[in-house]
Design a protein around this motif. Structure first.
Motif, PDB file in Angstrom:
ATOM      1  N   ASP A  45       7.753 -60.178  39.069  1.00  0.00           N
ATOM      2  CA  ASP A  45       7.070 -59.541  37.931  1.00  0.00           C
ATOM      3  C   ASP A  45       5.609 -59.982  37.875  1.00  0.00           C
ATOM      4  O   ASP A  45       4.715 -59.168  37.642  1.00  0.00           O
ATOM      5  N   GLY A  46       5.377 -61.270  38.112  1.00  0.00           N
ATOM      6  CA  GLY A  46       4.015 -61.790  38.077  1.00  0.00           C
ATOM      7  C   GLY A  46       3.126 -61.188  39.149  1.00  0.00           C
ATOM      8  O   GLY A  46       1.969 -60.844  38.888  1.00  0.00           O
ATOM      9  N   VAL A  47       3.648 -61.059  40.362  1.00  0.00           N
ATOM     10  CA  VAL A  47       2.855 -60.484  41.460  1.00  0.00           C
ATOM     11  C   VAL A  47       2.544 -59.015  41.172  1.00  0.00           C
ATOM     12  O   VAL A  47       1.415 -58.563  41.388  1.00  0.00           O
ATOM     13  N   ILE A  48       3.534 -58.273  40.681  1.00  0.00           N
ATOM     14  CA  ILE A  48       3.312 -56.852  40.362  1.00  0.00           C
ATOM     15  C   ILE A  48       2.259 -56.712  39.269  1.00  0.00           C
ATOM     16  O   ILE A  48       1.311 -55.928  39.382  1.00  0.00           O
ATOM     17  N   GLU A  49       2.415 -57.500  38.193  1.00  0.00           N
ATOM     18  CA  GLU A  49       1.451 -57.430  37.088  1.00  0.00           C
ATOM     19  C   GLU A  49       0.062 -57.885  37.530  1.00  0.00           C
ATOM     20  O   GLU A  49      -0.946 -57.257  37.170  1.00  0.00           O
ATOM     21  N   ALA A  50       0.004 -58.970  38.302  1.00  0.00           N
ATOM     22  CA  ALA A  50      -1.298 -59.471  38.769  1.00  0.00           C
ATOM     23  C   ALA A  50      -1.996 -58.440  39.657  1.00  0.00           C
ATOM     24  O   ALA A  50      -3.207 -58.244  39.554  1.00  0.00           O
ATOM     25  N   SER A  51      -1.232 -57.772  40.514  1.00  0.00           N
ATOM     26  CA  SER A  51      -1.825 -56.751  41.384  1.00  0.00           C
ATOM     27  C   SER A  51      -2.404 -55.607  40.571  1.00  0.00           C
ATOM     28  O   SER A  51      -3.503 -55.128  40.868  1.00  0.00           O
ATOM     29  N   ASP A  52      -1.676 -55.188  39.555  1.00  0.00           N
ATOM     30  CA  ASP A  52      -2.189 -54.124  38.682  1.00  0.00           C
ATOM     31  C   ASP A  52      -3.444 -54.594  37.944  1.00  0.00           C
ATOM     32  O   ASP A  52      -4.427 -53.852  37.848  1.00  0.00           O
ATOM     33  N   ASP A  53      -3.425 -55.834  37.433  1.00  0.00           N
ATOM     34  CA  ASP A  53      -4.585 -56.371  36.722  1.00  0.00           C
ATOM     35  C   ASP A  53      -5.794 -56.497  37.642  1.00  0.00           C
ATOM     36  O   ASP A  53      -6.917 -56.152  37.263  1.00  0.00           O
ATOM     37  N   ILE A  54      -5.572 -56.986  38.850  1.00  0.00           N
ATOM     38  CA  ILE A  54      -6.676 -57.145  39.808  1.00  0.00           C
ATOM     39  C   ILE A  54      -7.276 -55.790  40.150  1.00  0.00           C
ATOM     40  O   ILE A  54      -8.500 -55.637  40.211  1.00  0.00           O
ATOM     41  N   LYS A  55      -6.420 -54.815  40.342  1.00  0.00           N
ATOM     42  CA  LYS A  55      -6.906 -53.456  40.641  1.00  0.00           C
ATOM     43  C   LYS A  55      -7.775 -52.940  39.492  1.00  0.00           C
ATOM     44  O   LYS A  55      -8.865 -52.394  39.725  1.00  0.00           O
ATOM     45  N   ASN A  56      -7.313 -53.127  38.256  1.00  0.00           N
ATOM     46  CA  ASN A  56      -8.081 -52.682  37.094  1.00  0.00           C
ATOM     47  C   ASN A  56      -9.391 -53.447  36.958  1.00  0.00           C
ATOM     48  O   ASN A  56     -10.438 -52.860  36.640  1.00  0.00           O
ATOM     49  N   MET A  57      -9.358 -54.753  37.200  1.00  0.00           N
ATOM     50  CA  MET A  57     -10.582 -55.550  37.087  1.00  0.00           C
ATOM     51  C   MET A  57     -11.604 -55.140  38.154  1.00  0.00           C
ATOM     52  O   MET A  57     -12.801 -55.140  37.890  1.00  0.00           O
ATOM     53  N   ARG A  58     -11.132 -54.793  39.339  1.00  0.00           N
ATOM     54  CA  ARG A  58     -12.054 -54.336  40.390  1.00  0.00           C
ATOM     55  C   ARG A  58     -12.726 -53.032  39.990  1.00  0.00           C
ATOM     56  O   ARG A  58     -13.908 -52.813  40.298  1.00  0.00           O
ATOM     57  N   GLU A  59     -11.983 -52.158  39.336  1.00  0.00           N
ATOM     58  CA  GLU A  59     -12.572 -50.904  38.853  1.00  0.00           C
ATOM     59  C   GLU A  59     -13.647 -51.195  37.807  1.00  0.00           C
ATOM     60  O   GLU A  59     -14.728 -50.593  37.833  1.00  0.00           O
ATOM     61  N   VAL A  60     -13.364 -52.114  36.899  1.00  0.00           N
ATOM     62  CA  VAL A  60     -14.336 -52.482  35.870  1.00  0.00           C
ATOM     63  C   VAL A  60     -15.553 -53.145  36.515  1.00  0.00           C
ATOM     64  O   VAL A  60     -16.695 -52.875  36.130  1.00  0.00           O
ATOM     65  N   LEU A  61     -15.319 -53.988  37.515  1.00  0.00           N
ATOM     66  CA  LEU A  61     -16.408 -54.688  38.191  1.00  0.00           C
ATOM     67  C   LEU A  61     -17.392 -53.708  38.825  1.00  0.00           C
ATOM     68  O   LEU A  61     -18.605 -53.937  38.810  1.00  0.00           O
ATOM     69  N   ARG A  62     -16.880 -52.621  39.353  1.00  0.00           N
ATOM     70  CA  ARG A  62     -17.755 -51.617  39.985  1.00  0.00           C
ATOM     71  C   ARG A  62     -18.732 -50.988  38.995  1.00  0.00           C
ATOM     72  O   ARG A  62     -19.812 -50.564  39.378  1.00  0.00           O
ATOM     73  N   THR A  63     -18.328 -50.898  37.743  1.00  0.00           N
ATOM     74  CA  THR A  63     -19.167 -50.231  36.742  1.00  0.00           C
ATOM     75  C   THR A  63     -20.064 -51.203  35.978  1.00  0.00           C
ATOM     76  O   THR A  63     -20.940 -50.760  35.239  1.00  0.00           O
ATOM     77  N   MET A  64     -19.845 -52.510  36.143  1.00  0.00           N
ATOM     78  CA  MET A  64     -20.628 -53.497  35.387  1.00  0.00           C
ATOM     79  C   MET A  64     -22.032 -53.633  35.962  1.00  0.00           C
ATOM     80  O   MET A  64     -22.222 -53.590  37.174  1.00  0.00           O
ATOM     81  N   LYS A  65     -22.992 -53.841  35.069  1.00  0.00           N
ATOM     82  CA  LYS A  65     -24.394 -53.986  35.470  1.00  0.00           C
ATOM     83  C   LYS A  65     -24.867 -55.437  35.338  1.00  0.00           C
ATOM     84  O   LYS A  65     -25.630 -55.906  36.157  1.00  0.00           O
ATOM     85  N   ASP A  66     -24.437 -56.126  34.292  1.00  0.00           N
ATOM     86  CA  ASP A  66     -24.901 -57.487  34.013  1.00  0.00           C
ATOM     87  C   ASP A  66     -24.404 -58.450  35.098  1.00  0.00           C
ATOM     88  O   ASP A  66     -23.196 -58.605  35.288  1.00  0.00           O
ATOM     89  N   PRO A  67     -25.320 -59.110  35.819  1.00  0.00           N
ATOM     90  CA  PRO A  67     -24.913 -60.005  36.909  1.00  0.00           C
ATOM     91  C   PRO A  67     -24.042 -61.183  36.446  1.00  0.00           C
ATOM     92  O   PRO A  67     -23.146 -61.612  37.160  1.00  0.00           O
ATOM     93  N   GLU A  68     -24.329 -61.697  35.256  1.00  0.00           N
ATOM     94  CA  GLU A  68     -23.536 -62.834  34.754  1.00  0.00           C
ATOM     95  C   GLU A  68     -22.092 -62.407  34.477  1.00  0.00           C
ATOM     96  O   GLU A  68     -21.140 -63.100  34.862  1.00  0.00           O
ATOM     97  N   GLU A  69     -21.935 -61.258  33.836  1.00  0.00           N
ATOM     98  CA  GLU A  69     -20.589 -60.744  33.562  1.00  0.00           C
ATOM     99  C   GLU A  69     -19.864 -60.396  34.859  1.00  0.00           C
ATOM    100  O   GLU A  69     -18.675 -60.642  34.993  1.00  0.00           O
ATOM    101  N   ARG A  70     -20.605 -59.838  35.806  1.00  0.00           N
ATOM    102  CA  ARG A  70     -20.011 -59.508  37.115  1.00  0.00           C
ATOM    103  C   ARG A  70     -19.513 -60.772  37.811  1.00  0.00           C
ATOM    104  O   ARG A  70     -18.432 -60.789  38.385  1.00  0.00           O
ATOM    105  N   GLY A  71     -20.298 -61.834  37.727  1.00  0.00           N
ATOM    106  CA  GLY A  71     -19.912 -63.095  38.351  1.00  0.00           C
ATOM    107  C   GLY A  71     -18.660 -63.688  37.708  1.00  0.00           C
ATOM    108  O   GLY A  71     -17.764 -64.186  38.402  1.00  0.00           O
ATOM    109  N   GLU A  72     -18.602 -63.636  36.376  1.00  0.00           N
ATOM    110  CA  GLU A  72     -17.422 -64.154  35.668  1.00  0.00           C
ATOM    111  C   GLU A  72     -16.168 -63.360  36.038  1.00  0.00           C
ATOM    112  O   GLU A  72     -15.112 -63.935  36.284  1.00  0.00           O
ATOM    113  N   LEU A  73     -16.317 -62.040  36.082  1.00  0.00           N
ATOM    114  CA  LEU A  73     -15.170 -61.199  36.421  1.00  0.00           C
ATOM    115  C   LEU A  73     -14.760 -61.386  37.873  1.00  0.00           C
ATOM    116  O   LEU A  73     -13.564 -61.443  38.186  1.00  0.00           O
ATOM    117  N   ALA A  74     -15.730 -61.528  38.763  1.00  0.00           N
ATOM    118  CA  ALA A  74     -15.415 -61.759  40.176  1.00  0.00           C
ATOM    119  C   ALA A  74     -14.671 -63.089  40.348  1.00  0.00           C
ATOM    120  O   ALA A  74     -13.724 -63.180  41.136  1.00  0.00           O
TER     121      ALA A  74
END
Length: 188
Positions: free
Chosen positions: A112-141
């Motif tokens: 369950d953890g691996v499935i949920e983490a994979s979904d979360d990572i996929k969503n965070m990568r999508e958000v990371l692509r749209t982020m402009k602020d370098p500090e926020e991008r670094g924290e999310l990365a």
């Protein structure tokens, strides 16, 4: 004649009692054998699916669609177990019951953890692509990297525990009066 009637009644009662005891004993043995057969098949399938997941993880994207489908299939096998868990109590060997239950808990939670983490990572990568602020991008990365490490650790734990399935399956074989290696041979 009265003595013959009384003696006949006593013998009939004893015969009925013995027949009932024998029927219950045979019924319990049959239920135990059926439960062992059922759980042996589920655990064998689960072991094969997890082996396939480990193999597919090594090809291409480690947590790509094929690997994730394998893990979801493993989760489905665990759901079949959960729906029929009360049947495990037909197995009289308390140690074997405990091994089955604890092993499946130890496998299901990380799946369950691996499935949920994979979904979360996929969503965070999508958000990371749209982020402009370098500090926020670094924290999310950084958070993505941390979650990837955790996911890898969870997957490794699953594969380690999958190795324990063989011992439990072997414990079910004599009760089921069946060897479960046929499924594994066919899958190979």
């Amino acid at each position: 004649t009265l003595l013959a009637v009384v003696l006949g009644a006593i013998l009939a009662t004893i015969g009925g009692f013995v027949a009932t005891v024998m029927e219950r004993y045979l019924d319990k043995k049959e239920k135990e054998q059926n439960a062992a057969l059922f759980f042996g098949e589920i655990l064998s399938s689960l072991a094969i699916i997890l082996r396939f997941a480990d193999e597919t993880k090594k090809i291409g994207d480690p947590y790509g669609p094929v690997t994730m489908r394998m893990l979801r299939s493993a989760r489905n096998e665990l759901d079949v177990y959960d729906r029929n868990r009360e049947q495990v109590f037909n197995i009289r060997d308390a140690d074997l019951r405990a091994r089955i239950q604890t092993l499946l808990i130890r496998i299901s939670m990380p799946i369950d953890g691996v499935i949920e983490a994979s979904d979360d990572i996929k969503n965070m990568r999508e958000v990371l692509r749209t982020m402009k602020d370098p500090e926020e991008r670094g924290e999310l990365a950084t958070r993505i990297q941390t979650d990837e490490v955790r996911r890898d650790g969870g997957f490794e734990f699953i594969i380690e525990r999958a190795g324990d399935l063989k011992g439990v399956i072997d414990g079910l074989s004599p009760i089921a009066k069946h060897t479960f290696d046929r499924l594994d041979r066919i899958a190979r």
